[in-house]
Design a protein around this motif. Sequence first.
Motif, PDB file in Angstrom:
ATOM      1  N   ALA A 110      -2.103 -63.192 -36.564  1.00  0.00           N
ATOM      2  CA  ALA A 110      -0.711 -63.256 -37.017  1.00  0.00           C
ATOM      3  C   ALA A 110       0.207 -62.389 -36.147  1.00  0.00           C
ATOM      4  O   ALA A 110       1.415 -62.375 -36.361  1.00  0.00           O
ATOM      5  CB  ALA A 110      -0.622 -62.809 -38.468  1.00  0.00           C
TER       6      ALA A 110
ATOM      7  N   TYR B 298       0.607 -66.076 -41.226  1.00  0.00           N
ATOM      8  CA  TYR B 298       1.146 -64.968 -41.989  1.00  0.00           C
ATOM      9  C   TYR B 298       2.631 -64.854 -41.691  1.00  0.00           C
ATOM     10  O   TYR B 298       3.020 -65.000 -40.549  1.00  0.00           O
ATOM     11  CB  TYR B 298       0.412 -63.682 -41.612  1.00  0.00           C
TER      12      TYR B 298
ATOM     13  N   GLN C 262      -7.469 -64.494 -45.819  1.00  0.00           N
ATOM     14  CA  GLN C 262      -7.054 -65.827 -45.402  1.00  0.00           C
ATOM     15  C   GLN C 262      -6.423 -65.732 -44.027  1.00  0.00           C
ATOM     16  O   GLN C 262      -6.958 -66.236 -43.065  1.00  0.00           O
ATOM     17  CB  GLN C 262      -6.076 -66.400 -46.413  1.00  0.00           C
ATOM     18  N   ALA C 263      -5.303 -65.053 -43.939  1.00  0.00           N
ATOM     19  CA  ALA C 263      -4.697 -64.844 -42.644  1.00  0.00           C
ATOM     20  C   ALA C 263      -5.368 -63.638 -41.991  1.00  0.00           C
ATOM     21  O   ALA C 263      -5.847 -62.744 -42.666  1.00  0.00           O
ATOM     22  CB  ALA C 263      -3.215 -64.584 -42.817  1.00  0.00           C
TER      23      ALA C 263
ATOM     24  N   TYR D  80      -7.637 -71.038 -34.407  1.00  0.00           N
ATOM     25  CA  TYR D  80      -6.382 -70.792 -35.119  1.00  0.00           C
ATOM     26  C   TYR D  80      -5.411 -69.890 -34.370  1.00  0.00           C
ATOM     27  O   TYR D  80      -4.328 -69.608 -34.855  1.00  0.00           O
ATOM     28  CB  TYR D  80      -6.673 -70.190 -36.498  1.00  0.00           C
TER      29      TYR D  80
ATOM     30  N   ILE E  63      -2.895 -72.240 -43.608  1.00  0.00           N
ATOM     31  CA  ILE E  63      -3.420 -71.218 -44.522  1.00  0.00           C
ATOM     32  C   ILE E  63      -3.600 -69.903 -43.781  1.00  0.00           C
ATOM     33  O   ILE E  63      -3.374 -68.827 -44.328  1.00  0.00           O
ATOM     34  CB  ILE E  63      -4.752 -71.695 -45.139  1.00  0.00           C
ATOM     35  N   MET E  64      -3.986 -70.005 -42.500  1.00  0.00           N
ATOM     36  CA  MET E  64      -4.249 -68.810 -41.707  1.00  0.00           C
ATOM     37  C   MET E  64      -2.982 -68.125 -41.219  1.00  0.00           C
ATOM     38  O   MET E  64      -3.056 -67.061 -40.625  1.00  0.00           O
ATOM     39  CB  MET E  64      -5.112 -69.176 -40.490  1.00  0.00           C
TER      40      MET E  64
ATOM     41  N   TRP F 163     -10.666 -72.765 -47.033  1.00  0.00           N
ATOM     42  CA  TRP F 163      -9.857 -72.537 -48.223  1.00  0.00           C
ATOM     43  C   TRP F 163      -9.280 -73.820 -48.793  1.00  0.00           C
ATOM     44  O   TRP F 163      -9.214 -73.990 -50.003  1.00  0.00           O
ATOM     45  CB  TRP F 163      -8.713 -71.579 -47.902  1.00  0.00           C
TER      46      TRP F 163
ATOM     47  N   GLN G 273       0.336 -59.161 -36.041  1.00  0.00           N
ATOM     48  CA  GLN G 273       0.773 -57.961 -36.743  1.00  0.00           C
ATOM     49  C   GLN G 273       0.008 -56.728 -36.297  1.00  0.00           C
ATOM     50  O   GLN G 273       0.356 -55.617 -36.676  1.00  0.00           O
ATOM     51  CB  GLN G 273       0.557 -58.151 -38.245  1.00  0.00           C
TER      52      GLN G 273
ATOM     53  N   THR H  45      -1.243 -57.016 -54.169  1.00  0.00           N
ATOM     54  CA  THR H  45      -0.930 -56.347 -52.918  1.00  0.00           C
ATOM     55  C   THR H  45       0.229 -55.375 -53.148  1.00  0.00           C
ATOM     56  O   THR H  45       1.259 -55.756 -53.694  1.00  0.00           O
ATOM     57  CB  THR H  45      -0.521 -57.380 -51.857  1.00  0.00           C
TER      58      THR H  45
ATOM     59  N   SER I  50      -2.295 -56.524 -47.540  1.00  0.00           N
ATOM     60  CA  SER I  50      -1.637 -57.817 -47.294  1.00  0.00           C
ATOM     61  C   SER I  50      -2.609 -58.835 -46.731  1.00  0.00           C
ATOM     62  O   SER I  50      -2.421 -60.034 -46.880  1.00  0.00           O
ATOM     63  CB  SER I  50      -0.492 -57.689 -46.292  1.00  0.00           C
ATOM     64  N   PHE I  51      -3.636 -58.326 -46.072  1.00  0.00           N
ATOM     65  CA  PHE I  51      -4.603 -59.245 -45.486  1.00  0.00           C
ATOM     66  C   PHE I  51      -5.932 -59.187 -46.239  1.00  0.00           C
ATOM     67  O   PHE I  51      -6.946 -59.665 -45.766  1.00  0.00           O
ATOM     68  CB  PHE I  51      -4.810 -58.922 -44.003  1.00  0.00           C
TER      69      PHE I  51
END
Lengths: 311, 292, 448
Positions: free
Chosen positions: C287, B59, C281-282, C306, B56-57, B255, C289, A138, C276-277
Motif C-alpha cells: 500500500a 489500502y 488483508q491489505a 498485487y 481487497i488488498m 478473502w 505506507q 482498530t 490498521s493492517f
Amino acid sequence: MASAVKKRRMGLQERKEARQGFIFVSPWVIGFLVFTAVPLLFSLYASFTNYDITSRQDWIGTRNYTNMFFHDPLFWKSLHNTLYYVVFSVPLTTLGSLLLAVMLNQKIPGMKVFRTVFYLPSILSGVALYILWQMLLTPGSGLINVMIGWFGVDGPAWLVDPVWTKPAIILMKLWSVGGGMLLYLASLQNVPEQLYEASEIDGAGPIRRFWHITVPMITPVLLFELITHLIGGFQIFQEGYVMSNDMNAPGSPVNSLLFFNLHMFLKAFKVYDMGYAMAMAWFLFVVVIVLTVANMLLSKYWVHYEGGDNR
Amino acid sequence: MSTRAAASDGRYFQSRKTKQRVGKTILLLVLVGISLLLLLPLWWMIATSLKSLTEIMTYPPTWIPKAIHWENYELAWSKGHFTRYTLNTLLLAGIGVVSHILANTFIAYGFAKIKFPGRNFLFSLMLATMMIPSFVTLIPQYIMFSKFHWVGTYLPLTVPGFFGAAYQIFLIRQFFMSIPNELIEAGKIDGASHYYIWWKIMIPLAKPAVVVIAIMTFQGAWNDFLGPLIYINKESMFNLQIGLQSFKGQETTQWHYLMAGSLMAMLPVVALFFFFQRYFIEGMNISSGTKG
Amino acid sequence: MKTNKALSVSLATLLGASVLLSACGSNNNNGGDDNAAAANDSAQPAEASTKKVTIDFWTFWGSETRRPIIEKIIDDFNKSQDRITVKHTYYPFGDIWTKELAAVAAGNPPDVIVNDINTTAQRADKNQNTNLTEYLKKDDVKGRFFPQLWDTVIYKDEAYALPFTTDTRMMFYNKDHFKEAGLDPEKFPTTWAELEEAAAKLDKKSGDKYTRIGYSPQYAGFDWGSIAMNFDKGLNFFGPDGKPVINDKAHVDAMNYVLANAKRIGQKNLDNFKASFGSKQANPFIAGQVSIWPDATTFYTQLRDYGQNVNYGVAPIPEAEEGSGHYSVGGGFVVEIPKGAKHPDEAWEFMKYLTDKSAQTYWAEKNFDSVANQEAANDPELLKNPVYQAAVDNMKVTKLFPFPVNAPDFLNLINPNRDAAILGQVPPQEALDKAQKDVENLLQQNAK
C-alpha cells in the motif's frame, strides 16, 4: 425406625412411576456412561500422571496440582483473566439479550425483519467474524473509535492496550446477544395475557409490569441463561487466540487475553502436557460446579415454576 | 355507568393511544439504529465478497466495491465443492435436528415431570457434564470411537445426539417445569401413559422451545468444524465449514471467496430463523410484553 | 402403550437410517473433490495384487494454487512405479496436527504428513514420529539438504523427518521512496544504526499524523526476538550448553533499539499503524505506507500479484556492527512418518521422491518456496529470478531455532515480558531479567 422402613418402601404406584422416570432419563444415562463417563474418569486419572498422549503416563501424585498452584505464574494470570471476563460478560449478555427480546416482542411493522437482523450476528462464526472485529476495533480509523469520536472522546487502543483487550472482547460478545434473545422470546409467550390486563386495570406502569409480571414468569429461562452463560463464560478460549495482538503470541499483549482454557489448550496441544491440562480442567470443573450448585440452591428463592414444583 | 365516567374513560384511552404511538415510534427508531450498527459489519462482508482480490488488498479499504464481481459466488461455490458439502451438511443437520428433538424432550420430560429417587443427583450430574471443555475429552473420545471402528464415518457425529445433549435437556426441562402439573394429572386420569403425555401434550405445549432447539441444533451442525475435521477421513465427506477453510491459505487468504462462501453458508440458517420465528412468537398479543 | 412401540420403532429406524447414510457416505469415494489420487484409487480396484499398497498422505495444501502442484507431484510418483499409490487428503492448516495427534494416539495415523520443521525434535521426544535411522542406512539422503535444515530433524543424534521447504527473512524496500528521500536506491543500509538513520528520512507526516513509516522493528516479520538473535551473532535465547541467556546484554541492546525507534515515532502511532493492517488483508508495504518491510522471501509472490506498481529491492538483514553478520531466521516444513503408520517402508519411498531434485525443483518453480534440497534450490532456471537468487544466498546466514525439548513453550514466558518492555511498563533490563527467571523456573519444573 418404623417410619423409616415405611418411607423406604414405596407404594406400588410410586414404584411404577419411578420405573417410568428411569426409562425416560435412560437414554441420557446410557449416553453418559458410554460417551462421557469413560473419557471423564480417564482425564481425572491422567491429571495425576505426566500423560503426554503419545509416549508416557506415569503416576506423579499431585505434582501437576502443586505446579499449578505454586509454580505456574500463567495459571493465576489466566484464571484472573477468565474471572474478569465472566464477572462482566455474564450479567451484561444476560441483561442485553433480555432487553432485546422485550423490545422485539412488540407488534410493530417489520418486526419479523428486525428479529432476523438482530439474530444475524449470532449466526456469524469463524474467521469472518474475527477479522471484522479486528477492523472495527482498530484504534485510529476503526468504526468504533470513529463513533466514540463523535462524542468528542478519544477512544481507547482496544486490542493493543492490555487494559482494554478484555473489554474489547466483551463488546464483541455483546454484539451477538441475539442468540440468547431467542430463548427469551420463546419464554415470553408463556406469560398469560390476562396477567397484563389485570395489572393494567390496577394502574401498573410498564416498568412495574415488567418487574412484577414479566420477570417472575420467565425466571426459569433466566436461570437457564445465567447458568449456561456462566459455564460458557468460563470456557472462553478461541477469542484469546485469534484476537491476540501478535499472532505468534496467543493471549498477547502482556497475556491480557490468556484465558484459562487457552492456557490449558496450549499446554495440551502445543507442548503435549496433557496431564497438566487435565489437572487444570478438573480444577475449573470443581469451581464451576460449586458456582452452579450455589446458583441452583439460590434459585429456590427467585425462580418461579408455573408447573407447581418449586425446586 | 354514568356518562361522565364514560367520557373520562374515553379521554383516558385516547391519551393512552397517543402515548403508545409515541412509544412505538421511539422503539422503531431505536430498532433501526441498532439494526444499522449490526448490519454495517455484514455490509463489509458483502462488499468484500464482491471485490476482486486486488481491490481487497488495497489500502485504505473501500466500503463500496469499485467493480462488482458476482462471479465470486459462483467460483466460491465450485472451488469450495459446495454442492457436495452442502448435501453432507444437510444430512448431518437433518439427523441432528430429529435426534435432538426426540431425545431431549423425552429425557427432559423424565427430569421435569416424573418423580423418582436419584432424580436430583442425575440432573446435577448432567449439568456438570456441560462444564467439561470439549478438548479434554477430545483425545479419549477419539480413541474410543476408533475402537468402535467409527472413525471415518458419520456415526461419531450423529449417534451421540440420540442420547441427549445436556444443554438442551436443561432448556426443555425449564419449559416443561412451567407447564401445570394438573394437565398431566388430568391426562393420567383419562388413562394416558407418560409416553402419550410426552408426545401429545408436552411437545405441542412447548412448541416455542422445541423450535428453538431445532434452530440451535441446525445452526450447531451447520457451523460444526472440529467434529467433522477430526472424524472424517475423506474429502468427499467433508462439510461446509471445512470447505470454507480451504480458502484460507498458509500465507494468503482468498478473502473474496471466503466471504462469498461464508455468506452463502449463512443463508439457510437465516432463512430458517426468518420463516420459523412465527412458531415461537405466534399467539402473541399486542398487550403481552411491555411497551418500550 | 401403542405410542411407546411406535416410538421405539421410529427411533430404531432413525438410528438405522443414520448408520446406513453414513455408510453410504463412506463408500462414496470421489464426490466433490476431483482429486487425482482419489480418482486413481477408484480406477484401480481391489483386484490388484497383494503387493500393491495405498498410502495416506496428509497436507494442508488445499488452496487452488498449491493443491494442483502437490497433486501433480503425487501423480508423477504414482506413475513412476506400479506398487505404491499415494492418496492425498487435505486438512486445514493448524487443525491438521490436532487431528494427527488424535490419530497417532488411537493408532490409525496417515503414512506421511507435512509438519512444522522447528518442532520435529519435540515430536520425536513425544514418540509421535518414526525414527529414520534404518532407512538412512539404506539410502543416505542427508547430503541433499541444507545442513542447518538437516540439524532440525535430529533428535538424540538420529533423524526423524526429511526437510521439505524452508524460508528466510530479508528486507524488502521501496526504491522510489529511497530516491524521494535522497537515499541511494541501490544501497540498502548495512548496519542497524544506518537503517534507523535512513528510516527517519523515509517517514512522512501530515500534521502530526504519520502517512508513511520508514521502518519499525516491531513488524512480525523480524521483530525484537529476531533482532536480538541478530545482535548476539546468531545465538538466540539458549547458549551452546542449552542454558537460557534471555537477559544477555545483546538482547537488552536489541530492546533498546526497538524502544528508541518507538520513542521517535511514538508507540501510539505505531500501534495505530500496526492495527490498521491487523486484519492482514491489505499489506502496508504494497500500500506504500511503509518503506522497509522485513518478510520471508515468498512475499515476492504477493508483490508479483498485487504490487505491480511497487518498485522494490531486496536486501539482507542489517548487522549489529560492521562485520558482525547479517543473521536471519528461517522456518519451514518437513515430511515425516507418524508413529504407528501402517506402511512406513512405502512412506519412506514416497518421502525420498518428495525431497528428490525433480519434485523439489517443480515445487520451487511453481510455488516460489525455498526448498530444502540444495541442488534443486540452485537450479539455474530458478536463480534467474533476482529475489530467488537473493533468498538462496541468504541461506548462508539463515539460522533455524528448533524449540528446546525440555521447554518447548518458553516463548509464552518471554512474550509478555517483551510486551511489557515495549509498552514502557518495565525497563528492558528488568523485563528480560524477569523472563530469564521465568524460563529458568520452567526448566526446573520440567526437569523433575
